[in-house]
Design an enzyme around this catalytic site. Sequence first.
Site, mmCIF file in Angstrom:
data_model
loop_
_atom_site.group_PDB
_atom_site.id
_atom_site.type_symbol
_atom_site.label_atom_id
_atom_site.label_comp_id
_atom_site.label_asym_id
_atom_site.label_seq_id
_atom_site.Cartn_x
_atom_site.Cartn_y
_atom_site.Cartn_z
ATOM 1 N N HIS A 1 0.933 -1.220 -0.151
ATOM 2 C CA HIS A 1 0.129 -0.130 -0.023
ATOM 3 C C HIS A 1 1.001 1.153 -0.242
ATOM 4 O O HIS A 1 1.942 1.218 0.582
ATOM 5 C CB HIS A 1 -0.947 0.024 1.311
ATOM 6 C CG HIS A 1 -1.664 -1.297 1.448
ATOM 7 N ND1 HIS A 1 -2.879 -1.261 1.044
ATOM 8 C CD2 HIS A 1 -1.228 -2.513 2.178
ATOM 9 C CE1 HIS A 1 -3.527 -2.806 1.134
ATOM 10 N NE2 HIS A 1 -2.538 -3.214 2.060
ATOM 11 N N GLY B 1 10.148 -21.208 10.637
ATOM 12 C CA GLY B 1 8.896 -21.014 10.766
ATOM 13 C C GLY B 1 8.947 -19.222 11.137
ATOM 14 O O GLY B 1 9.785 -18.613 11.771
ATOM 15 N N ARG C 1 26.126 -15.923 7.313
ATOM 16 C CA ARG C 1 27.455 -16.429 6.491
ATOM 17 C C ARG C 1 27.290 -17.334 5.363
ATOM 18 O O ARG C 1 25.994 -17.720 4.992
ATOM 19 C CB ARG C 1 28.114 -17.401 7.813
ATOM 20 C CG ARG C 1 27.195 -18.768 7.910
ATOM 21 C CD ARG C 1 28.135 -19.443 8.859
ATOM 22 N NE ARG C 1 27.513 -20.767 9.151
ATOM 23 C CZ ARG C 1 27.616 -21.944 8.609
ATOM 24 N NH1 ARG C 1 28.220 -21.963 7.530
ATOM 25 N NH2 ARG C 1 26.904 -23.046 9.160
#
Length: 209
Positions: free
Chosen positions: A117, A144, A185
């Site tokens: 938006h 997750g 890394r």
Amino acid sequence: MQSTLSEQEKMISGEPYYANRKELTTLRLEAQRLCFRYNQIDPKNHRERKSLIRGLFGKTEGLFCIEQPFYCDYGFNIEIGESFFSNYHLTILDCAPVKIGNNVMLGPSVSIYTAGHPIHHELRNTGLEYALPVTIGDNVWIGGHVVINPNVTIGNNTVIGSGSVVTKDIPDNVIAVGNPCKVLRAITEEDKKFYFHNRPIEFDTDIKE
């Protein structure tokens, strides 16, 4: 000069569009109905689950698993490669194309957003939106509660740490974490020796050299 494109065409092409127009509202409602159906299917009925996803997504391959519940905006803008897995509560706002490669794993509650938006409230209050694509390469693991924002590409063989917010492109062969997500890394051949931190693999694996 006023655009002659439909709101759907503007949405997919990256132009500003109005999501509350009838054509897009109708398409979203159909996707919501299909997601609702999918989320009510008995988990043991793998054939019905896969059939519904094949009808909802723009492209699938032979092997995939999407744990319930799953939510998306349209479905037809989503492409997944071979051996795709997503854990519970995947949400994809696929107003622009979302292309996911082969051997990709998503942890629980991953969110992929192509929709955005305008920053200024007066422009935002007109109802204008925009959508920019998300691309995820091959052999990617996304932890997750990761959020992937619009206009992001994640490279091949990369790992995104749990809880990260990905706002910019991430290259191949790295571990990236944080909010905003940054490269921690590179992934190296040494990583083949361990399954978690410094815990070594002490048996033969099926890795092909």
